[in-house]
Design an enzyme around this catalytic site. Structure first.
Site, PDB file in Angstrom:
ATOM      1  CG  HIS A  72       1.768   7.674   0.080  1.00  0.00           C
ATOM      2  ND1 HIS A  72       1.128   8.836  -0.284  1.00  0.00           N
ATOM      3  CD2 HIS A  72       0.801   6.853   0.594  1.00  0.00           C
ATOM      4  CE1 HIS A  72      -0.165   8.731  -0.012  1.00  0.00           C
ATOM      5  NE2 HIS A  72      -0.388   7.538   0.511  1.00  0.00           N
ATOM      6  CG  HIS A 116      -1.873   1.150   1.231  1.00  0.00           C
ATOM      7  ND1 HIS A 116      -3.073   1.119   0.577  1.00  0.00           N
ATOM      8  CD2 HIS A 116      -1.784   2.382   1.809  1.00  0.00           C
ATOM      9  CE1 HIS A 116      -3.700   2.273   0.747  1.00  0.00           C
ATOM     10  NE2 HIS A 116      -2.930   3.049   1.500  1.00  0.00           N
ATOM     11  CE  LYS A 172      -2.685   8.997  -3.592  1.00  0.00           C
ATOM     12  NZ  LYS A 172      -3.143   8.035  -2.589  1.00  0.00           N
TER      13      LYS A 172
END
Length: 277
Positions: free
Chosen positions: A174, A153, A218
């Protein structure tokens, strides 16, 4: 307004200062910011890639090399079961073995031991890290399959099908290394930086951006730029093991950031930085 935690800020800034494998802006990488955007703008404000270049030699460092080996080990879509092959398990351990030898992770380990949050034995600490980051779990309640992990994730990214004919959503994702490699492969379209966070320019070390990944959106994602894999694992592990759910306002060198962190049972659900004004 929440205040920064002085003690947590000190360890975060210390980790930043000893991150020997962090890339140097201008020497090891450069970015092309182009246009600013807002979260729900549909117009692409950047016709060129975000990264102008990243040093090939820098990505050959051991912790980078073992990190990159993990990025193709996952199914992108949630609700698709993940499996870990013997080779992938060896790759996971190779990465952990590499990062625990760095100054950053040694300091993180020492700090966590001082707080009573992990074992002083290095092997048991590595097993603790493995459980936090690599143990599979169900990301949503409406699935019966183990389809996610903290590492997938946070560092790799996932997608979730949206209802009503809307595009699928990008979850997590990220990490700047994954972004660069996916952009280089033609899978990421950088669409501009978020204008509420004025970046430093081509040598920025923190960005909030909009992008699409394999045509899935995103609208807002934030990431450090140029930091080593071990720094990010150390930073997020400390926040996670201290039990600080949600908001964690800290100073990391010159940056005031909120490290968001959410647990998923006994595993890492997500963790990522948001730059504060």
């Amino acid at each position: 307004m929440a205040r920064s935690d002085p003690e947590l800020s000190r360890i975060c800034t210390h980790l930043w200062s000893i991150d020997e494998n962090r890339l140097a802006p201008g020497a090891d990488y450069e970015i092309n910011l182009q246009g600013g955007t807002k979260r729900y703008w549909k117009r692409d404000q950047a016709s060129e890639p975000l990264f102008t270049f990243v040093s090939r030699e820098a990505l050959e460092k051991k912790t980078y090399r073992t990190f990159i080996a993990l990025l193709d080990n996952y199914e992108k879509e949630t609700k698709v079961p993940e499996t870990v092959t013997p080779q992938e398990e060896r790759e996971n351990w190779a990465f952990l073995n590499a990062i625990v030898e760095t100054k950053v992770m040694k300091e993180a380990h020492k700090y966590l031991v001082s707080k009573g949050k992990t074992d002083s034995n290095e092997d048991r600490f590595k097993r603790h890290l493995y459980k936090i980051w690599f143990q599979l779990y169900r990301r949503t309640r409406d699935t019966k399959v183990s389809d996610s992990s903290g590492f997938e994730h946070v560092f790799v990214g996932e997608t979730r099908a949206s209802s009503g004919g809307r595009p699928n959503a990008v979850l997590g994702f990220h990490n700047w290394i994954q972004f660069y490699l996916q952009e280089k492969a033609g899978n990421v379209d950088y669409r501009g930086y978020l204008m509420n966070r004025e970046p430093e320019g081509p040598h920025s070390r923190f960005l909030t951006i909009q992008f699409s990944w394999k045509c899935e959106n995103k609208p807002e994602g934030s990431t450090f730029i140029g930091t080593s894999p071990e720094f990010e694992v150390a930073l997020y592990t400390i926040i996670y093991l201290l039990g600080n759910h949600g908001d964690n306002h800290v100073q990391v060198d010159q940056y005031r950031v909120n490290i968001k962190c959410y647990h998923h049972g006994g595993n890492m659900g997500t963790s990522f930085p948001i730059e504060l004004d």
